[in-house]
Design a protein around this motif. Structure first.
Motif, mmCIF file in Angstrom:
data_model
loop_
_atom_site.group_PDB
_atom_site.id
_atom_site.type_symbol
_atom_site.label_atom_id
_atom_site.label_comp_id
_atom_site.label_asym_id
_atom_site.label_seq_id
_atom_site.Cartn_x
_atom_site.Cartn_y
_atom_site.Cartn_z
ATOM 1 N N GLU A 1 -3.513 -8.117 11.616
ATOM 2 C CA GLU A 1 -3.029 -6.783 11.270
ATOM 3 C C GLU A 1 -3.893 -6.174 10.173
ATOM 4 N N PHE A 2 -4.060 -4.853 10.229
ATOM 5 C CA PHE A 2 -4.708 -4.087 9.160
ATOM 6 C C PHE A 2 -3.587 -3.349 8.439
ATOM 7 N N LEU A 3 -3.208 -3.877 7.270
ATOM 8 C CA LEU A 3 -2.111 -3.319 6.491
ATOM 9 C C LEU A 3 -2.663 -2.572 5.289
ATOM 10 N N ALA A 4 -2.257 -1.325 5.123
ATOM 11 C CA ALA A 4 -2.635 -0.551 3.938
ATOM 12 C C ALA A 4 -1.427 -0.425 3.026
ATOM 13 N N ILE A 5 -1.654 -0.577 1.728
ATOM 14 C CA ILE A 5 -0.606 -0.397 0.720
ATOM 15 C C ILE A 5 -1.010 0.782 -0.152
ATOM 16 N N VAL A 6 -0.150 1.798 -0.196
ATOM 17 C CA VAL A 6 -0.468 3.018 -0.949
ATOM 18 C C VAL A 6 0.615 3.274 -1.993
ATOM 19 N N GLY A 7 0.256 4.089 -2.958
ATOM 20 C CA GLY A 7 1.203 4.458 -3.999
ATOM 21 C C GLY A 7 0.475 5.202 -5.099
ATOM 22 N N ALA A 8 1.242 5.865 -5.924
ATOM 23 C CA ALA A 8 0.669 6.634 -7.030
ATOM 24 C C ALA A 8 0.032 5.704 -8.052
ATOM 25 N N SER A 9 -0.867 6.245 -8.861
ATOM 26 C CA SER A 9 -1.509 5.469 -9.918
ATOM 27 C C SER A 9 -0.466 4.860 -10.848
ATOM 28 N N GLY A 10 -0.643 3.571 -11.153
ATOM 29 C CA GLY A 10 0.270 2.896 -12.059
ATOM 30 C C GLY A 10 1.487 2.290 -11.405
ATOM 31 N N CYS A 11 1.549 2.332 -10.057
ATOM 32 C CA CYS A 11 2.762 1.856 -9.381
ATOM 33 C C CYS A 11 2.781 0.344 -9.176
ATOM 34 N N GLY A 12 1.661 -0.350 -9.392
ATOM 35 C CA GLY A 12 1.659 -1.795 -9.226
ATOM 36 C C GLY A 12 0.895 -2.306 -8.029
ATOM 37 N N LYS A 13 0.092 -1.457 -7.404
ATOM 38 C CA LYS A 13 -0.650 -1.867 -6.197
ATOM 39 C C LYS A 13 -1.591 -3.036 -6.479
ATOM 40 N N SER A 14 -2.397 -2.902 -7.531
ATOM 41 C CA SER A 14 -3.369 -3.948 -7.840
ATOM 42 C C SER A 14 -2.689 -5.230 -8.305
ATOM 43 N N THR A 15 -1.609 -5.085 -9.056
ATOM 44 C CA THR A 15 -0.846 -6.268 -9.461
ATOM 45 C C THR A 15 -0.352 -7.018 -8.234
#
Length: 276
Positions: free
Chosen positions: A40-54
């Motif tokens: 699967e190719f899963l994308a995770i999106v969200g506003a800056s500071g939401c915890g994506k990189s964490t």
């Protein structure tokens, strides 16, 4: 490309809290559970500071969550010996090595003989348009070419899962779209599982099978979307597809309430990792 129904990775009740030097708490992630299918190719999106990189760093085992677990093929990530690839926002090529030796670095660490690893590196360089630059050094290449080398270095080991943390952010739109096309081509050929972090909604729709939208901190899953645009996709044309436009409008509507002018996540994460 159709991926299998086999679950490749599972996040089970992931929570994470950062602590400052004075003991102040910042809850970054609150109870996130996701199943990612093999291929699967899963994308995770969200506003800056939401915890994506964490969240991505927890998924790839860079540090453990405060609560919850990450499973690959049903096994704890701590016990798993699966190959993973990681492509970050920054240029991670080693400046003292030629491009072909940079691409072959992971194979060298694995103990693959020099003749074989150089052969595999050159094959990948040829398919990605870097033929003729084998003996060049990173400073002699454009930003887009260096990023291409970083991508194929991750692919050289044929990892089970590839994590990408906003890999094209610093690039101009033309280079970014060209590299998006190359990512899709390589993914269609190899069928790796890809988990892709981005704040660019258009990019997420262009690339992914499924998109997970995170809320603002503490981060939860706010919504999920299936990208019902046929593959193979043409990077230039798919953004005019009615389904693309409909989905883009929907995600923008869902994300607008999550926007914050707060970029503390990255600094908190760096400080926490440094203390760990």
């Amino acid at each position: 490309m159709k991926h299998t129904e086999k679950i490749k990775m599972s996040l089970k009740g992931i929570q994470h809290t950062y602590y400052s030097a004075t003991g102040e708490e910042t809850k970054a992630i609150e109870d996130i559970s996701i199943d990612v299918k093999e291929g699967e190719f899963l994308a995770i999106v969200g506003a800056s500071g939401c915890g994506k990189s964490t969240l991505l760093n927890i998924m790839c085992g860079m540090f453990a969550p405060t609560k919850g677990e990450v499973l690959i093929d049903g096994e704890s990530i701590e016990k798993s010996d699966h190959k993973i690839g990681y492509i970050s926002q920054t240029d991670t090529l080693l400046p003292w090595r030629t491009i072909e030796s940079n691409v072959a670095l992971g194979l060298e660490i694995e103990g693959i003989k020099k003749e074989e690893r150089i052969k595999r590196a050159r094959e990948l360089m040829k398919t990605s348009g870097l033929e003729g630059f084998e003996k060049k050094y990173p400073f002699e290449l454009s930003g887009g070419m260096r990023k291409r080398a970083v991508i194929i270095r991750a692919l050289a080991q044929n990892p089970d899962i590839i994590y990408m943390d906003e890999p094209f952010g610093p690039l101009d739109v033309f280079t970014r779209e060209k590299l998006q096309g190359e990512i899709l081509k390589m993914w269609m050929e190899r069928k790796n599982t890809i988990i892709y972090i981005t704040h660019d909604i258009s990019e997420a729709i262009t690339l992914a099978d499924r998109i997970v939208l995170l809320s603002y901190r503490p981060s939860r899953i706010k919504a999920e979307y299936i990208v019902d645009i046929p593959r193979p996709r043409n990077i230039e044309e798919c953004k005019y597809d009615p389904e693309f436009l409909k989905l883009e409008k929907q995600i923008w509507s869902d994300i607008k309430d999550e926007l914050r002018f707060d970029d503390t996540e990255e600094e908190e994460e760096k400080a926490w990792i440094k203390r760990s």
